[in-house]
Design a protein around this motif. Structure first.
Motif, PDB file in Angstrom:
ATOM      1  N   GLY A 274       1.131  -1.044   0.026  1.00 15.99           N
ATOM      2  CA  GLY A 274      -0.012  -0.160  -0.054  1.00 15.99           C
ATOM      3  C   GLY A 274       0.157   0.593   0.296  1.00 15.99           C
ATOM      4  O   GLY A 274       0.156   2.009   0.337  1.00 15.99           O
ATOM      5  N   ALA A 275       2.424   0.992  -0.815  1.00 15.29           N
ATOM      6  CA  ALA A 275       2.639   2.253  -0.708  1.00 15.29           C
ATOM      7  C   ALA A 275       3.139   3.138  -1.790  1.00 15.29           C
ATOM      8  O   ALA A 275       2.700   2.660  -2.982  1.00 15.29           O
ATOM      9  CB  ALA A 275       4.239   2.083  -0.053  1.00 15.29           C
ATOM     10  N   TRP A 276       3.386   4.841  -1.933  1.00 17.90           N
ATOM     11  CA  TRP A 276       2.847   5.493  -2.337  1.00 17.90           C
ATOM     12  C   TRP A 276       4.317   5.464  -3.476  1.00 17.90           C
ATOM     13  O   TRP A 276       5.144   5.270  -2.786  1.00 17.90           O
ATOM     14  CB  TRP A 276       2.409   6.187  -2.310  1.00 17.90           C
ATOM     15  N   VAL A 277       4.060   5.404  -5.419  1.00 22.29           N
ATOM     16  CA  VAL A 277       5.227   5.414  -5.640  1.00 22.29           C
ATOM     17  C   VAL A 277       5.564   6.988  -6.441  1.00 22.29           C
ATOM     18  O   VAL A 277       4.624   6.439  -7.539  1.00 22.29           O
ATOM     19  CB  VAL A 277       5.718   4.584  -6.147  1.00 22.29           C
ATOM     20  N   LEU A 278       6.771   7.574  -6.005  1.00 22.68           N
ATOM     21  CA  LEU A 278       6.801   8.606  -6.925  1.00 22.68           C
ATOM     22  C   LEU A 278       8.145   7.982  -7.904  1.00 22.68           C
ATOM     23  O   LEU A 278       9.242   7.827  -7.351  1.00 22.68           O
ATOM     24  CB  LEU A 278       7.113   9.337  -6.254  1.00 22.68           C
ATOM     25  N   SER A 279       7.745   7.926  -9.331  1.00 23.41           N
ATOM     26  CA  SER A 279       9.085   7.478 -10.486  1.00 23.41           C
ATOM     27  C   SER A 279       9.313   8.700 -11.217  1.00 23.41           C
ATOM     28  O   SER A 279       8.570   9.504 -12.009  1.00 23.41           O
ATOM     29  CB  SER A 279       9.054   6.168 -10.899  1.00 23.41           C
ATOM     30  N   ILE A 280      10.655   8.735 -11.614  1.00 19.54           N
ATOM     31  CA  ILE A 280      11.006  10.112 -12.726  1.00 19.54           C
ATOM     32  C   ILE A 280      11.241   9.689 -13.643  1.00 19.54           C
ATOM     33  O   ILE A 280      11.721   9.182 -14.297  1.00 19.54           O
ATOM     34  CB  ILE A 280      12.200  10.599 -11.344  1.00 19.54           C
ATOM     35  N   SER A 281      10.911  10.932 -14.434  1.00 22.34           N
ATOM     36  CA  SER A 281      11.006  10.850 -15.964  1.00 22.34           C
ATOM     37  C   SER A 281      11.628  11.733 -16.816  1.00 22.34           C
ATOM     38  O   SER A 281      11.533  12.348 -16.126  1.00 22.34           O
ATOM     39  CB  SER A 281       9.075   9.770 -16.479  1.00 22.34           C
ATOM     40  N   THR A 282      11.233  11.601 -17.686  1.00 24.23           N
ATOM     41  CA  THR A 282      12.285  12.451 -18.682  1.00 24.23           C
ATOM     42  C   THR A 282      10.914  13.368 -19.219  1.00 24.23           C
ATOM     43  O   THR A 282       9.893  12.972 -20.298  1.00 24.23           O
ATOM     44  CB  THR A 282      13.473  11.683 -19.813  1.00 24.23           C
ATOM     45  N   ASP A 283      11.345  14.456 -20.074  1.00 24.49           N
ATOM     46  CA  ASP A 283      10.787  15.861 -21.112  1.00 24.49           C
ATOM     47  C   ASP A 283      11.137  14.795 -23.308  1.00 24.49           C
ATOM     48  O   ASP A 283      11.027  15.329 -23.258  1.00 24.49           O
ATOM     49  CB  ASP A 283      11.819  17.053 -21.643  1.00 24.49           C
ATOM     50  N   TYR A 284      12.205  13.611 -22.426  1.00 23.47           N
ATOM     51  CA  TYR A 284      12.479  12.920 -23.758  1.00 23.47           C
ATOM     52  C   TYR A 284      12.295  12.008 -24.330  1.00 23.47           C
ATOM     53  O   TYR A 284      11.614  10.788 -24.830  1.00 23.47           O
ATOM     54  CB  TYR A 284      13.912  11.996 -23.520  1.00 23.47           C
ATOM     55  N   VAL A 285      10.454  12.403 -23.372  1.00 20.13           N
ATOM     56  CA  VAL A 285       9.253  11.133 -23.688  1.00 20.13           C
ATOM     57  C   VAL A 285       8.422  12.074 -24.670  1.00 20.13           C
ATOM     58  O   VAL A 285       7.438  11.471 -25.686  1.00 20.13           O
ATOM     59  CB  VAL A 285       8.352  11.045 -22.823  1.00 20.13           C
ATOM     60  N   PHE A 286       9.110  13.058 -25.119  1.00 19.81           N
ATOM     61  CA  PHE A 286       8.850  13.850 -26.024  1.00 19.81           C
ATOM     62  C   PHE A 286       8.809  14.158 -27.450  1.00 19.81           C
ATOM     63  O   PHE A 286      10.099  13.766 -27.322  1.00 19.81           O
ATOM     64  CB  PHE A 286       7.607  15.142 -25.523  1.00 19.81           C
ATOM     65  N   ASP A 287       8.440  13.748 -28.930  1.00 21.99           N
ATOM     66  CA  ASP A 287       9.547  14.403 -29.687  1.00 21.99           C
ATOM     67  C   ASP A 287       9.994  15.656 -29.502  1.00 21.99           C
ATOM     68  O   ASP A 287      10.765  16.159 -31.003  1.00 21.99           O
ATOM     69  CB  ASP A 287       8.743  13.974 -31.181  1.00 21.99           C
ATOM     70  N   GLY A 288       9.928  16.659 -29.271  1.00 18.81           N
ATOM     71  CA  GLY A 288      10.391  18.050 -29.118  1.00 18.81           C
ATOM     72  C   GLY A 288       9.942  18.862 -30.181  1.00 18.81           C
ATOM     73  O   GLY A 288      10.378  20.300 -30.406  1.00 18.81           O
ATOM     74  N   LYS A 289       8.296  18.970 -31.329  1.00 21.28           N
ATOM     75  CA  LYS A 289       7.818  19.227 -32.224  1.00 21.28           C
ATOM     76  C   LYS A 289       7.545  20.448 -31.653  1.00 21.28           C
ATOM     77  O   LYS A 289       7.119  21.270 -32.410  1.00 21.28           O
ATOM     78  CB  LYS A 289       7.985  18.430 -32.918  1.00 21.28           C
ATOM     79  N   ALA A 290       6.084  20.007 -30.668  1.00 23.23           N
ATOM     80  CA  ALA A 290       4.814  21.063 -30.488  1.00 23.23           C
ATOM     81  C   ALA A 290       5.223  22.079 -28.955  1.00 23.23           C
ATOM     82  O   ALA A 290       4.606  21.107 -28.571  1.00 23.23           O
ATOM     83  CB  ALA A 290       3.778  20.368 -30.892  1.00 23.23           C
ATOM     84  N   PRO A 291       6.433  22.001 -28.225  1.00 22.92           N
ATOM     85  CA  PRO A 291       6.150  22.678 -27.486  1.00 22.92           C
ATOM     86  C   PRO A 291       5.302  23.797 -26.548  1.00 22.92           C
ATOM     87  O   PRO A 291       5.338  24.952 -27.812  1.00 22.92           O
ATOM     88  CB  PRO A 291       7.363  22.819 -26.429  1.00 22.92           C
ATOM     89  N   PRO A 292       4.351  23.992 -25.722  1.00 23.17           N
ATOM     90  CA  PRO A 292       4.826  23.439 -24.483  1.00 23.17           C
ATOM     91  C   PRO A 292       4.575  22.360 -24.257  1.00 23.17           C
ATOM     92  O   PRO A 292       3.350  22.355 -24.964  1.00 23.17           O
ATOM     93  CB  PRO A 292       5.152  24.446 -23.082  1.00 23.17           C
ATOM     94  N   TYR A 293       5.063  21.239 -23.283  1.00 24.63           N
ATOM     95  CA  TYR A 293       4.275  20.370 -23.157  1.00 24.63           C
ATOM     96  C   TYR A 293       3.061  19.554 -22.046  1.00 24.63           C
ATOM     97  O   TYR A 293       3.701  19.805 -20.844  1.00 24.63           O
ATOM     98  CB  TYR A 293       4.759  18.870 -23.596  1.00 24.63           C
ATOM     99  N   ARG A 294       1.822  19.525 -22.221  1.00 26.37           N
ATOM    100  CA  ARG A 294       0.882  19.367 -21.029  1.00 26.37           C
ATOM    101  C   ARG A 294       1.446  18.510 -20.660  1.00 26.37           C
ATOM    102  O   ARG A 294       1.710  17.313 -21.153  1.00 26.37           O
ATOM    103  CB  ARG A 294      -0.447  19.672 -21.126  1.00 26.37           C
ATOM    104  N   ASP A 295       0.871  17.375 -18.794  1.00 22.53           N
ATOM    105  CA  ASP A 295       1.454  16.286 -18.388  1.00 22.53           C
ATOM    106  C   ASP A 295       1.042  15.535 -19.730  1.00 22.53           C
ATOM    107  O   ASP A 295       0.189  14.590 -19.431  1.00 22.53           O
ATOM    108  CB  ASP A 295       1.017  16.178 -17.245  1.00 22.53           C
ATOM    109  N   ASP A 296      -0.989  15.837 -19.792  1.00 16.29           N
ATOM    110  CA  ASP A 296      -1.998  14.703 -20.870  1.00 16.29           C
ATOM    111  C   ASP A 296      -1.148  14.938 -22.435  1.00 16.29           C
ATOM    112  O   ASP A 296      -2.286  14.468 -23.105  1.00 16.29           O
ATOM    113  CB  ASP A 296      -3.388  14.858 -20.408  1.00 16.29           C
ATOM    114  N   ALA A 297      -0.417  15.341 -22.975  1.00 18.20           N
ATOM    115  CA  ALA A 297       0.088  15.430 -24.302  1.00 18.20           C
ATOM    116  C   ALA A 297       0.544  14.245 -24.825  1.00 18.20           C
ATOM    117  O   ALA A 297       0.883  13.211 -23.567  1.00 18.20           O
ATOM    118  CB  ALA A 297       1.005  16.181 -24.848  1.00 18.20           C
ATOM    119  N   THR A 298       0.251  14.007 -25.961  1.00 16.83           N
ATOM    120  CA  THR A 298       0.318  12.054 -26.717  1.00 16.83           C
ATOM    121  C   THR A 298       1.911  12.141 -26.363  1.00 16.83           C
ATOM    122  O   THR A 298       2.595  12.867 -27.152  1.00 16.83           O
ATOM    123  CB  THR A 298       0.216  12.286 -27.624  1.00 16.83           C
TER     124      THR A 298
END
Length: 304
Positions: free
Chosen positions: A102-126
């Protein structure tokens, strides 16, 4: 007693997070490390799912911060199996064991999940990653979401902060070349610096505050789940960063801008992350780059 495990506590970001969390008097902190042991830490290979499960069952934490990863794009491109083991399979193993407790997990990710063509990227962007690093981190995000409902992904851009060597951050790794470009010798050539990709350098001590604030919400019974993002707000190319570093170090550097991408591993042009969700929660801190980098140099001065 609120108990937090920080996985990857000896890394660039992990050390900053630990430094922030040890100040919380009513919290108990457990640190794990692997390649770089530190005093008081538990050695844990997060690629060993059984060892992860046993560790979490033994420690019974309330929250887990996953700051361990393979974050070097060139390494991920050349060794996708290693990238998957650390960035995907390990996250799944941690999330699975955390769900049992029942522990909460915070996992660090990156801006590199995006292709960089249409910034800024919201958290719900594809997402649409263009290299193996970005793909592995996106798979890690999905592994967390598929494994537990009590998880949060924190996407971050280029990080810099207190270091143990110049190469630990892509920001400070520029210092030796900057210094070498200023030496008065006929053989010395200007340092060529990328002036194409736009980055948003983000101070690890600021990220540590964000992590602490997220943990506080969980400790109060209001966990933040899903995806959140945090970013510095000063756009810079590598050439811009090098100029700021040279100024901070008072080096008369010879810098030449490179206006086309030359990296062997493809990098996105501009992945600016929108931090609105965290800002709306009153979470966040931003230290101006010039102030922060001088703090870094005060702790690790250049002796070229």
């Amino acid at each position: 007693m609120f108990k937090v495990v920080v996985i990857g506590a000896s890394g660039l970001l992990g050390r900053a997070i630990v430094g922030e969390l040890v100040q919380q008097r009513d919290w108990r902190l457990v640190q794990t490390t692997f390649s770089r042991q530190s005093q008081g830490s538990v050695r844990l290979d997060i690629r060993d799912a059984e060892a992860v499960a046993q560790f979490i069952e033994r420690e019974r934490p309330d929250a887990i911060v996953v700051a361990a990863a393979e974050r070097r794009p060139d390494v991920c491109e050349n060794d996708p199996a290693l990238a998957r083991a650390l960035n995907v399979d390990a996250v799944r193993a941690i999330a699975s064991a955390a769900r049992q407790r029942g522990a909460w997990v915070l996992s660090i990710s990156t801006d590199y999940v995006f292709d960089g063509k249409a910034p800024p990227y919201r958290d719900d962007a594809t997402p649409s990653p263009i290299n193996a690093y970005g793909r592995s981190k996106l798979e890690g995000e999905r592994a967390l979401a598929e494994t537990t409902d009590l998880g949060c992904v924190l996407r971050l851009p280029l990080l810099f902060g207190p270091i143990v060597d110049w190469q630990e951050s892509a920001v400070t790794s520029l210092v030796p070349a900057i210094a070498a470009s200023a030496r008065t010798s006929p053989e010395v050539k200007p340092a060529v610096m990328d002036a194409w990709a736009i980055r948003y350098p983000t101070y690890t001590l600021d990220v540590a505050v964000v992590v602490r604030q997220l943990l506080e919400r969980h400790a109060c019974g209001e966990p933040v789940c899903g995806t959140v993002q945090w970013s510095g707000d000063e756009p810079m190319t590598k050439h811009d960063i090098a100029q700021r570093l040279a100024s901070a170090l008072q080096i008369d550097a010879q810098l030449t801008p490179q206006h086309t991408p030359t990296d062997a591993t493809p990098r996105p042009h501009n992945c600016h992350l929108d931090s609105a969700r965290l800002e709306a929660l009153g979470i966040g801190r931003r230290t101006p780059f010039d102030t922060a980098i001088r703090e870094v140099f005060a702790l690790f001065p250049w002796r070229g």
